[in-house]
Enzyme design. Structure first.
Site, short mmCIF file in Angstrom:
data_model
loop_
_atom_site.label_atom_id
_atom_site.label_comp_id
_atom_site.label_asym_id
_atom_site.label_seq_id
_atom_site.Cartn_x
_atom_site.Cartn_y
_atom_site.Cartn_z
N CYS A 82 0.84 -1.20 0.00
CA CYS A 82 0.00 0.00 0.00
C CYS A 82 0.88 1.25 0.00
O CYS A 82 1.78 1.39 0.83
CB CYS A 82 -0.89 -0.02 1.24
SG CYS A 82 -1.89 1.46 1.42
N CYS A 85 0.32 3.08 3.51
CA CYS A 85 0.76 2.60 4.83
C CYS A 85 1.78 1.49 4.79
O CYS A 85 2.25 1.04 5.84
CB CYS A 85 -0.45 2.17 5.66
SG CYS A 85 -1.16 0.58 5.13
N CYS A 131 -7.26 -1.14 1.14
CA CYS A 131 -6.27 -1.67 2.07
C CYS A 131 -6.95 -1.93 3.42
O CYS A 131 -7.63 -1.07 3.96
CB CYS A 131 -5.14 -0.65 2.24
SG CYS A 131 -3.98 -1.05 3.57
N CYS A 134 -5.31 0.62 6.31
CA CYS A 134 -5.54 2.07 6.37
C CYS A 134 -6.83 2.49 5.66
O CYS A 134 -7.19 3.66 5.71
CB CYS A 134 -4.35 2.84 5.80
SG CYS A 134 -4.21 2.77 4.00
N CYS A 154 -8.46 -5.05 -10.14
CA CYS A 154 -8.03 -3.97 -11.04
C CYS A 154 -7.58 -2.81 -10.15
O CYS A 154 -8.40 -2.13 -9.55
CB CYS A 154 -9.25 -3.58 -11.89
SG CYS A 154 -8.90 -2.30 -13.09
FE FE Z 1 -2.81 1.00 3.54
#
Ligand code: FE
Length: 165
Positions: A82, A85, A131, A134, A154
């Site tokens: 991510c 984060c 995610c 976060c 995607c």
């Molecule tokens: Fe994240």
């Protein structure tokens, strides 16, 4: 001063009031923003941490132009994390060329890495993916992917950072 029993009661009341908020928020249709996640920053903190474009994707559920991300053609082995984060989200082992112009994967790196919600942004329901740590918006999951899952995650390249193996 209150005695120890009164203090404990106040504590319990405080805890149950706090616990009710995420449950109520989870019923809303808005994906990442309304829920509580382990990593929770203020809007100002996210703006400081992310570039303008990353913010638009991750925090405002934007979509990057197809074929605009260098990660679309990333073929090395490694892990996609991510961009907000650092949570590990996708392995290069499940990456494939969907010919859509967005980095595509047929599975997340593990069950708990991402979360989903239903998105009606363009008039019909789509599975939004974010995610799990976060709440940052990543992209969408479609059911026209390859075996063994049949899923196509995607993903906006701007939502990802690549860590080569
Ligand atoms: Fe994240």
């Amino acid at each position: 001063m209150n005695g120890p029993i009164a203090s404990r009661r106040q504590l319990l009341v405080g805890l149950s009031a706090g616990a009710a908020i995420p449950v109520l928020a989870a019923c809303g249709s808005s994906p990442a923003e309304a829920r509580s996640f382990p990593i929770s920053l203020s809007e100002a903190e996210w703006r400081k941490r992310l570039t303008k474009d990353e913010y638009r994707i991750l925090r405002e559920a934007g979509t990057e132009r197809p074929y605009s991300s260098p990660l679309n053609s990333e073929k090395r082995s490694g892990t996609f994390v991510c961009a907000g984060c650092g949570n590990e989200l996708y392995s290069s082992r499940t990456k494939y060329d969907s010919k859509t112009g967005w980095p595509s994967f047929w599975a997340a790196i593990d069950k708990g890495a991402v979360g989903t919600s239903t998105d009606y942004k363009i008039g019909y329901p789509r599975t939004e993916v974010h995610c799990a740590d976060c709440g940052g918006h990543l992209g969408h999951i479609f059911s026209d992917g390859p075996k063994p899952t049949g899923q196509r995650h995607c993903i906006n390249g701007l939502a990802l950072d690549f860590r080569p193996a």
